[in-house]
Design a protein around this motif. Structure first.
Motif, PDB file in Angstrom:
ATOM      1  N   GLU A   1      37.617   1.751  32.528  1.00 38.14           N
ATOM      2  CA  GLU A   1      37.200   3.136  32.669  1.00 38.14           C
ATOM      3  C   GLU A   1      37.355   3.905  31.354  1.00 38.14           C
ATOM      4  OE1 GLU A   1      38.307   7.115  35.331  1.00 38.14           O
ATOM      5  OE2 GLU A   1      39.117   5.146  35.883  1.00 38.14           O
ATOM      6  N   ALA A   2      38.467   3.678  30.652  1.00 39.46           N
ATOM      7  CA  ALA A   2      38.700   4.382  29.386  1.00 39.46           C
ATOM      8  C   ALA A   2      37.642   4.015  28.352  1.00 39.46           C
ATOM      9  CB  ALA A   2      40.096   4.057  28.855  1.00 39.46           C
ATOM     10  N   PHE A   3      37.326   2.731  28.242  1.00 32.61           N
ATOM     11  CA  PHE A   3      36.305   2.296  27.282  1.00 32.61           C
ATOM     12  C   PHE A   3      34.931   2.832  27.670  1.00 32.61           C
ATOM     13  CE2 PHE A   3      39.374  -0.390  25.333  1.00 32.61           C
ATOM     14  CZ  PHE A   3      38.854  -0.747  24.099  1.00 32.61           C
ATOM     15  N   ALA A   4      34.624   2.805  28.964  1.00 34.21           N
ATOM     16  CA  ALA A   4      33.322   3.292  29.414  1.00 34.21           C
ATOM     17  C   ALA A   4      33.170   4.785  29.148  1.00 34.21           C
ATOM     18  CB  ALA A   4      33.142   2.995  30.899  1.00 34.21           C
ATOM     19  N   ASN A   5      34.272   5.536  29.268  1.00 31.31           N
ATOM     20  CA  ASN A   5      34.215   6.974  29.047  1.00 31.31           C
ATOM     21  C   ASN A   5      34.160   7.344  27.572  1.00 31.31           C
ATOM     22  OD1 ASN A   5      34.282   7.564  31.777  1.00 31.31           O
ATOM     23  ND2 ASN A   5      36.507   7.795  31.851  1.00 31.31           N
ATOM     24  N   ARG A   6      34.788   6.537  26.727  1.00 32.77           N
ATOM     25  CA  ARG A   6      34.932   6.909  25.321  1.00 32.77           C
ATOM     26  C   ARG A   6      33.894   6.270  24.394  1.00 32.77           C
ATOM     27  NH1 ARG A   6      38.955  10.925  25.056  1.00 32.77           N
ATOM     28  NH2 ARG A   6      40.077  10.712  27.024  1.00 32.77           N
ATOM     29  N   ILE A   7      33.473   5.055  24.700  1.00 33.74           N
ATOM     30  CA  ILE A   7      32.571   4.319  23.802  1.00 33.74           C
ATOM     31  C   ILE A   7      31.199   4.197  24.453  1.00 33.74           C
ATOM     32  CG2 ILE A   7      32.269   2.270  22.387  1.00 33.74           C
ATOM     33  CD1 ILE A   7      34.834   3.959  21.838  1.00 33.74           C
ATOM     34  N   LYS A   8      30.223   4.877  23.868  1.00 28.22           N
ATOM     35  CA  LYS A   8      28.863   4.872  24.390  1.00 28.22           C
ATOM     36  C   LYS A   8      27.983   3.987  23.509  1.00 28.22           C
ATOM     37  CE  LYS A   8      30.170   7.996  27.364  1.00 28.22           C
ATOM     38  NZ  LYS A   8      30.359   7.651  28.797  1.00 28.22           N
ATOM     39  N   LEU A   9      27.424   2.934  24.105  1.00 26.05           N
ATOM     40  CA  LEU A   9      26.646   1.965  23.325  1.00 26.05           C
ATOM     41  C   LEU A   9      25.449   2.606  22.642  1.00 26.05           C
ATOM     42  CD1 LEU A   9      26.729  -1.066  25.797  1.00 26.05           C
ATOM     43  CD2 LEU A   9      28.066  -0.759  23.698  1.00 26.05           C
ATOM     44  N   ASP A  10      24.843   3.612  23.272  1.00 25.05           N
ATOM     45  CA  ASP A  10      23.660   4.233  22.688  1.00 25.05           C
ATOM     46  C   ASP A  10      24.008   5.290  21.646  1.00 25.05           C
ATOM     47  OD1 ASP A  10      24.701   6.106  24.395  1.00 25.05           O
ATOM     48  OD2 ASP A  10      22.769   6.721  25.242  1.00 25.05           O
ATOM     49  N   GLN A  11      25.318   5.452  21.347  1.00 21.83           N
ATOM     50  CA  GLN A  11      25.725   6.427  20.345  1.00 21.83           C
ATOM     51  C   GLN A  11      26.452   5.794  19.160  1.00 21.83           C
ATOM     52  OE1 GLN A  11      27.932   9.641  22.135  1.00 21.83           O
ATOM     53  NE2 GLN A  11      26.413   9.972  23.739  1.00 21.83           N
ATOM     54  N   LEU A  12      26.506   4.477  19.122  1.00 19.37           N
ATOM     55  CA  LEU A  12      27.228   3.800  18.050  1.00 19.37           C
ATOM     56  C   LEU A  12      26.469   3.899  16.722  1.00 19.37           C
ATOM     57  CD1 LEU A  12      28.433   0.553  19.855  1.00 19.37           C
ATOM     58  CD2 LEU A  12      29.812   2.549  19.236  1.00 19.37           C
ATOM     59  N   LEU A  13      27.222   4.188  15.673  1.00 21.56           N
ATOM     60  CA  LEU A  13      26.682   4.165  14.316  1.00 21.56           C
ATOM     61  C   LEU A  13      26.925   2.790  13.712  1.00 21.56           C
ATOM     62  CD1 LEU A  13      25.671   5.517  11.622  1.00 21.56           C
ATOM     63  CD2 LEU A  13      28.102   6.015  11.167  1.00 21.56           C
ATOM     64  N   THR A  14      25.916   2.235  13.037  1.00 18.40           N
ATOM     65  CA  THR A  14      26.048   0.950  12.369  1.00 18.40           C
ATOM     66  C   THR A  14      25.774   1.142  10.879  1.00 18.40           C
ATOM     67  OG1 THR A  14      25.315  -0.289  14.311  1.00 18.40           O
ATOM     68  CG2 THR A  14      25.206  -1.415  12.197  1.00 18.40           C
ATOM     69  N   VAL A  15      26.740   0.738  10.045  1.00 17.64           N
ATOM     70  CA  VAL A  15      26.587   0.801   8.594  1.00 17.64           C
ATOM     71  C   VAL A  15      26.697  -0.608   8.032  1.00 17.64           C
ATOM     72  CG1 VAL A  15      27.544   1.677   6.415  1.00 17.64           C
ATOM     73  CG2 VAL A  15      27.568   3.124   8.459  1.00 17.64           C
ATOM     74  N   THR A  16      25.722  -1.007   7.222  1.00 15.27           N
ATOM     75  CA  THR A  16      25.760  -2.307   6.558  1.00 15.27           C
ATOM     76  C   THR A  16      25.618  -2.091   5.053  1.00 15.27           C
ATOM     77  OG1 THR A  16      23.366  -2.607   6.857  1.00 15.27           O
ATOM     78  CG2 THR A  16      24.822  -3.579   8.517  1.00 15.27           C
ATOM     79  N   VAL A  17      26.410  -2.839   4.289  1.00 15.04           N
ATOM     80  CA  VAL A  17      26.349  -2.782   2.832  1.00 15.04           C
ATOM     81  C   VAL A  17      26.223  -4.202   2.325  1.00 15.04           C
ATOM     82  CG1 VAL A  17      27.510  -2.112   0.708  1.00 15.04           C
ATOM     83  CG2 VAL A  17      27.751  -0.694   2.742  1.00 15.04           C
ATOM     84  N   GLY A  18      25.108  -4.521   1.701  1.00 18.22           N
ATOM     85  CA  GLY A  18      24.874  -5.875   1.205  1.00 18.22           C
ATOM     86  C   GLY A  18      23.455  -6.014   0.709  1.00 18.22           C
ATOM     87  N   GLN A  19      23.083  -7.232   0.455  1.00 20.61           N
ATOM     88  CA  GLN A  19      21.743  -7.522  -0.065  1.00 20.61           C
ATOM     89  C   GLN A  19      20.824  -7.962   1.061  1.00 20.61           C
ATOM     90  OE1 GLN A  19      21.811  -9.535  -3.807  1.00 20.61           O
ATOM     91  NE2 GLN A  19      19.791 -10.454  -3.533  1.00 20.61           N
ATOM     92  N   SER A  20      19.692  -7.294   1.198  1.00 19.85           N
ATOM     93  CA  SER A  20      18.737  -7.620   2.242  1.00 19.85           C
ATOM     94  C   SER A  20      18.102  -8.977   2.001  1.00 19.85           C
ATOM     95  CB  SER A  20      17.623  -6.562   2.304  1.00 19.85           C
ATOM     96  OG  SER A  20      18.168  -5.293   2.574  1.00 19.85           O
ATOM     97  N   THR A  21      17.897  -9.730   3.098  1.00 18.54           N
ATOM     98  CA  THR A  21      17.212 -11.011   3.024  1.00 18.54           C
ATOM     99  C   THR A  21      16.230 -11.098   4.196  1.00 18.54           C
ATOM    100  OG1 THR A  21      18.781 -12.191   4.445  1.00 18.54           O
ATOM    101  CG2 THR A  21      19.292 -12.101   2.083  1.00 18.54           C
ATOM    102  N   ASP A  22      15.276 -12.027   4.115  1.00 18.52           N
ATOM    103  CA  ASP A  22      14.334 -12.225   5.215  1.00 18.52           C
ATOM    104  C   ASP A  22      15.049 -12.695   6.456  1.00 18.52           C
ATOM    105  OD1 ASP A  22      12.269 -11.474   3.570  1.00 18.52           O
ATOM    106  OD2 ASP A  22      11.767 -13.528   2.977  1.00 18.52           O
TER     107      ASP A  22
END
Length: 445
Positions: free
Chosen positions: A422-443
């Motif tokens: 219940e705590a995770f469901a209330n606090r962590i919303k999958l559709d609101q997560l920010l994703t940051v990636t730092v690296g070199q793009s590849t195919d």
């Protein structure tokens, strides 16, 4: 002047006593915290620890980088300059006075807090001069211009170095985006453009506003009785102006929806951070989130994220998750490093693992193992004066219950699967997560 060899010889019994003290603490894992307000209006939290002839002191101010305003880096610079000159002493004289009596001084600033700490022998002949020097640093800093320029150049070098660090790039982008216009958005170190313009007057004004007795939380752990601790607490803030407590940090207004940010960087590995703001210190769901995270990604090799990412697929050496509650909503963070060509797969596995955990929570065996790990490891968290001091400072600053340490293991043991889910469901919303990636793009990635 006491020689180094003499000091080492004097400290040998302390080292031996420290080992015995740690063993004692393992058997008595719930120190009693006493609380009062001193004559200057500072909140004082004290734990008597007569087993070791030492005293540990920390004064914490609500003066972290969240108070920088439009001058990022100001709180850290102010805190860092306190021991660079005070009263009639320059930085070398201050350091020598601490060193000559075997005392240890340190200062620190983060987003919420700025603090000064002292460790000294408890005998008056050592404690009094250590405290006198400490009070001078705290109450009479003069922020010399030459020291400001020196520290400014060091900060600028560090800031330029961050541009070459994938970890710093990802962390700074993560905080800037999840906190947007909130006080937590800027890095504690600040930005190059701000650092170049910080003036001595800015630092003096910040110090006068926030380094006040009313804004101070004092933590003392050591070989003193209550009367001695009261006298010490009064001495520590006697020369500070009373001042006022600052207004509360405003809550976080979070509105992101599945935002993804990529920072191109010439490396073979991609740094990944995923998360969102979660909860404040003292939140009713904290223990459920804490125990649940041990299962998800905070329990090392036994956690779900590590198993899915490392053991099952070999996508990364290390993968983790954690909560960092603060005065306002601190972040929930999931992170790892992986090969550029495996970034897409790693992110997919990471997101699926988090989503499954939020939906289902831990199973019986996972929950039991997490509780066992946390409870059995708890004595080690308070196995020294310094570790107890960390907790006492945290309890005092964030207004946690005085029985927090006494109730810790019981609260962990009482957490249920339903509470975690219940705590995770209330606090962590999958559709609101920010994703940051730092690296070199590849195919492939």
């Amino acid at each position: 002047m006491t020689t180094l060899i003499t000091r080492i010889k004097k400290n040998i019994p302390i080292l031996i006593a420290g080992i015995l003290f740690a063993c004692t603490q393992l058997a008595h894992a719930s120190p009693e915290i006493q609380h009062w307000q001193n004559a200057q209006g500072s909140q004082v939290f004290f734990v008597a620890a007569p087993e070791l002839p030492m005293v540990d002191i920390r004064i914490t101010f609500d003066a972290g980088s969240a108070r920088d305003g439009n001058k990022p880096g100001l709180a850290l610079m102010t805190n860092g300059l306190l021991a660079e000159g005070a009263g009639k002493l320059d930085a070398n004289a201050i350091a020598e006075r601490f060193e000559d009596i075997g005392a240890k001084f340190r200062n620190n600033a983060d987003r919420d807090t700025a603090s000064l700490s002292l460790r000294s022998l408890s005998d008056t002949q050592w404690l009094k001069p250590a405290v006198d020097n400490f009070v001078t640093v705290l109450s009479e800093p003069n922020f010399p211009g030459i020291a400001l320029e020196r520290e400014r150049q060091r900060a600028l070098i560090a800031l330029r170095g961050e541009k070459q660090s994938p970890q710093s790039l990802s962390s700074n982008a993560f905080y800037a985006n999840i906190y947007n216009d909130h006080a937590y958005a800027a890095p504690t170190l600040g930005y190059e453009e701000n650092m170049a313009t910080l003036a001595r007057g800015d630092i003096q004004t910040f110090y006068q506003k926030y380094y006040t007795a009313s804004n101070a939380t004092i933590a003392i752990v050591g070989d003193l009785d209550r009367k001695e601790a009261e006298s010490l607490a009064n001495t520590l803030t006697a020369k500070l102006k009373k001042g006022e407590k600052p207004a509360a940090i405003k809550p976080v207004a979070y509105t992101l929806k599945n935002k993804q940010i990529h920072i191109e960087y010439p490396s073979t590995q991609t740094h990944i951070m995923v998360g969102m703001p979660s909860h404040i210190r003292g939140d009713k769901d904290h223990f459920a989130l804490f125990v649940g995270n041990h299962v998800l990604g905070g329990g090392g090799f036994g956690s779900r994220i590590t198993k899915a990412i490392r053991e099952d697929r070999g996508l990364a050496y290390s993968a983790y998750s954690y909560f960092a509650p603060m005065r306002a909503q601190g972040p929930f963070v999931v992170g790892l490093q992986t090969s550029n060509t495996q970034t897409k797969e790693a992110l997919q596995v990471l997101n699926e693992t988090v989503a499954t955990f939020i939906k289902e929570g831990p199973d019986d065996n996972e929950l039991a193992a997490a509780k066992r790990d946390i409870v059995n490891g708890f004595p080690l968290r308070i196995a020294s004066n310094s570790s107890v001091l960390n907790y006492v400072s945290l309890i005092g600053f964030y207004g946690l219950p005085l029985d927090y340490l006494n109730e810790f293991t019981e609260k962990v043991d009482n957490i249920t699967k339903e509470q975690v889910r219940e705590a995770f469901a209330n606090r962590i919303k999958l559709d609101q997560l920010l994703t940051v990636t730092v690296g070199q793009s590849t195919d492939e990635g």
